[in-house]
Structures are given as structure tokens and as C-alpha cells.
Write a protein that holds these residues in place. Sequence first.
Motif, mmCIF file in Angstrom:
data_model
loop_
_atom_site.group_PDB
_atom_site.id
_atom_site.type_symbol
_atom_site.label_atom_id
_atom_site.label_comp_id
_atom_site.label_asym_id
_atom_site.label_seq_id
_atom_site.Cartn_x
_atom_site.Cartn_y
_atom_site.Cartn_z
ATOM 1 N N VAL A 22 0.883 -1.282 0.138
ATOM 2 C CA VAL A 22 0.026 -0.023 0.102
ATOM 3 C C VAL A 22 0.792 1.152 0.166
ATOM 4 O O VAL A 22 1.529 1.427 0.839
ATOM 5 N N GLU A 23 0.561 2.138 -1.045
ATOM 6 C CA GLU A 23 1.463 3.468 -1.040
ATOM 7 C C GLU A 23 0.396 4.324 -0.456
ATOM 8 O O GLU A 23 -0.683 4.940 -1.107
ATOM 9 N N THR A 24 0.605 5.256 0.754
ATOM 10 C CA THR A 24 0.029 6.250 1.427
ATOM 11 C C THR A 24 -0.362 7.461 0.263
ATOM 12 O O THR A 24 0.178 7.923 -0.360
ATOM 13 N N PRO A 29 -4.837 -1.446 -6.020
ATOM 14 C CA PRO A 29 -5.676 -2.632 -6.535
ATOM 15 C C PRO A 29 -5.769 -3.519 -5.756
ATOM 16 O O PRO A 29 -4.807 -4.040 -4.877
ATOM 17 N N SER A 30 -7.116 -4.360 -5.446
ATOM 18 C CA SER A 30 -6.896 -5.443 -4.604
ATOM 19 C C SER A 30 -7.811 -6.552 -5.049
ATOM 20 O O SER A 30 -8.932 -6.257 -5.702
ATOM 21 N N PRO A 31 -7.437 -7.731 -4.814
ATOM 22 C CA PRO A 31 -8.505 -8.938 -5.381
ATOM 23 C C PRO A 31 -9.630 -9.108 -4.836
ATOM 24 O O PRO A 31 -9.681 -8.760 -3.387
ATOM 25 N N VAL A 32 -10.939 -9.108 -5.306
ATOM 26 C CA VAL A 32 -12.062 -9.543 -4.917
ATOM 27 C C VAL A 32 -12.030 -10.908 -4.156
ATOM 28 O O VAL A 32 -11.513 -11.995 -4.979
ATOM 29 N N MET A 45 -7.221 2.428 0.017
ATOM 30 C CA MET A 45 -6.067 3.653 0.045
ATOM 31 C C MET A 45 -6.134 4.134 1.589
ATOM 32 O O MET A 45 -6.983 4.223 2.453
ATOM 33 N N ILE A 46 -4.784 4.157 2.299
ATOM 34 C CA ILE A 46 -4.508 4.800 3.385
ATOM 35 C C ILE A 46 -4.297 6.246 3.208
ATOM 36 O O ILE A 46 -3.455 6.469 2.172
ATOM 37 N N ASN A 47 -4.947 7.086 3.691
ATOM 38 C CA ASN A 47 -4.770 8.507 3.598
ATOM 39 C C ASN A 47 -3.518 9.062 3.900
ATOM 40 O O ASN A 47 -2.795 8.574 4.657
ATOM 41 N N ASP A 48 -3.228 10.251 3.454
ATOM 42 C CA ASP A 48 -1.847 10.785 3.609
ATOM 43 C C ASP A 48 -1.529 10.979 5.166
ATOM 44 O O ASP A 48 -0.437 11.014 5.485
ATOM 45 N N ASP A 49 -2.409 11.065 6.006
ATOM 46 C CA ASP A 49 -2.167 11.273 7.421
ATOM 47 C C ASP A 49 -1.585 9.813 7.905
ATOM 48 O O ASP A 49 -1.071 9.856 9.317
ATOM 49 N N GLY A 50 -1.821 8.830 7.375
ATOM 50 C CA GLY A 50 -1.213 7.606 7.735
ATOM 51 C C GLY A 50 -2.131 6.783 8.750
ATOM 52 O O GLY A 50 -1.823 6.048 9.370
ATOM 53 N N GLY A 137 6.068 8.432 -16.070
ATOM 54 C CA GLY A 137 6.278 8.528 -14.501
ATOM 55 C C GLY A 137 5.480 7.123 -13.789
ATOM 56 O O GLY A 137 5.179 6.148 -14.419
ATOM 57 N N SER A 138 5.322 7.329 -12.729
ATOM 58 C CA SER A 138 4.854 6.200 -11.716
ATOM 59 C C SER A 138 3.433 6.270 -11.820
ATOM 60 O O SER A 138 2.838 4.742 -11.753
ATOM 61 N N LEU A 139 2.654 7.152 -12.606
ATOM 62 C CA LEU A 139 1.472 7.081 -12.619
ATOM 63 C C LEU A 139 1.028 5.951 -13.848
ATOM 64 O O LEU A 139 0.380 5.109 -13.788
ATOM 65 N N GLY A 140 1.800 6.241 -14.862
ATOM 66 C CA GLY A 140 1.648 5.499 -16.141
ATOM 67 C C GLY A 140 2.333 4.100 -15.854
ATOM 68 O O GLY A 140 1.577 2.959 -16.237
#
Length: 302
Positions: A22-24, A29-32, A45-50, A137-140
Motif C-alpha cells: 500500500v502506497e500512502t 488495487p486489491s483482489p475480490v 487507500m491509506i490516507n496521507d495522514d497514515g 512516470g509512476s502513474l503510467g
Amino acid sequence: MSIHDAMISACRAVGIEAPRKVETGRWCPSPVEGKGRGNTSGRVMINDDGKTGIAWNHQTGRHQRFWVGGSSEAPPPVQRDPEADRRRAQEQREVEAACLRIVAACEQTQHPYLARKGFAEEMGLVIADPRPLMPRGSLGEAMAAALPNGDGPLLVVPGRIGQRLTTVQFITAEGAKKNILRGQMGGAFHRIATGRETWVCEGIATALSVRAALRLLGRSATVLSAFSASNVAKVAEGIRGAIVAADHDKPVDAFGGLGTGEYYARRSGCAWVMPPCMGDWNDFHAKYGIRAVSLALREVTA
């Protein structure tokens, strides 16, 4: 309870597997559960506050917040981070620009998936490799890594909200499906026919079977593919007189024993119909023929 433990608990509650990494501040993505690791319709998603986060099952629409301390402590107030909001807005613009490039690069041609579903002559948007059209970059890189596994070329199903192209779905020849990572699917749909009635379905193959059945009945209909059961309800409830052609899914305890398709069809407040046996309308079409689909849809009106 640590944030990691809280995340695992929330994932379990909505029916997805906790992601391995998990990237803060990023949707991961996660399997069902029960669908194999190739079906990554879950997002975490773990929010920016951690200290807070959210787990989302896009296949069923179920989602749950989680936080350090879990249910033993009151949830912290949601704090907005203007810089994080700015980054996400910029990211959404980049994803939408990639969707436009991908659709523009597609060829209108037949596709093995459509042939397998009984529509060998149907023309679709097809692309050999969308990766060069994704952002740098990282998004692509993350978007490319989230493409469905399988042999190309890929069938591309665009999803629009109004005039905005906000997502695309990629489908392999074998039928593995994934919407583009971090695209906006909520409220998006793909229209394959225009007419007086409006029918809303999940998958593109289901929409094609419903279109064929309605044409056999001589009924003029707009037919929309909305990608998921929860999104079918979101799209349909905003269209006066819409009819939902739901999938007949296995019962889910969290939905009171209803299948996901039926649960969201009921929630839409629209007229709805689902096959008498398990599966979607394309499965019913393949097993019993298009006339049987037409007979099943004949009495349904808004």
C-alpha cells in the motif's frame, strides 16, 4: 489496532483481500475474495495522514472506512488536505487525457471476446497495446501494471459522464476485464443503441444480448453498459423510466441473501428484470437462444 490491522479488517468486511503493498495517498488495487487474484476490482487507500483509510469493493459497491484503533475508538474527523486534493485532480486529468488518447488510437474491428459471446460480426474498439499512451512516470507505470493479464489485442469499452470520457474498460480475448486504474467509473456508462426506452446493464456482452432481444421485439431502446452492479443503480436512478437488466448473482449475506445484481436493481428504484437462472442475460442467450431472452423481456416496462 494498527492501521495495517484496521485495513485488513475493513477489507475482510467488504469482501476483498488486503493488498500486499500500500502506497500512502494512493488507491491500490486489491483482489475480490473468491474471484482469484486476477480480479482486482477492490481498491484500498491509506490516507496521507497514515492514520485513516478506506476499503472499497467496486464489484459489490460495498465500502468501509478504517482508522488506527478501529472500532474501539471513535473515527477521527475527515481532514481535507488541499495539496493532496490538487494532486488527485491533476491525476484525474492525466487519466482522462490517457483515455482520450487510447480511444483515438483504437481500430474499429471485430474482437475474439465478442465472438465468444455470440457477436462475431460486432465491431468494437480494439487496441494492441495501450501502454505507450499512458502518462509517463509512476502513474503510467501503475496504470500499465493494472492492465488485465491475457493475450492481446484488447477490446476497449469507453465510459462517459456527460461529455467527459472518464474511464475505459479493457477486455482480453479470454474475458478478463479491468477498468483503467484511477479512472472515474461512478456514473459512467457506454451507450450501444439509442431509442425511446432506456435499459441499463452491467457488461458489454449483456448489453448486446439485451439490444438484440429488444430489436427482435421491435422495441426502440437506448441500451447502456455501466460496468458494475452498483454503478448500474447509480446510472439508472438518474434516468426517468429506466429499466435495469440485472445479473442473477449468487446470494450475498451482506445483502440479506440477495445477489449483487438484484440488490442494486432494487436499490435503483427502477423497473428491473433478471434471468430466471444464475448468470447474466448473455449467459441466458448462449444457453437458450435470443428468442428466450426476448420472451423474458417482453412483459417488462418502466
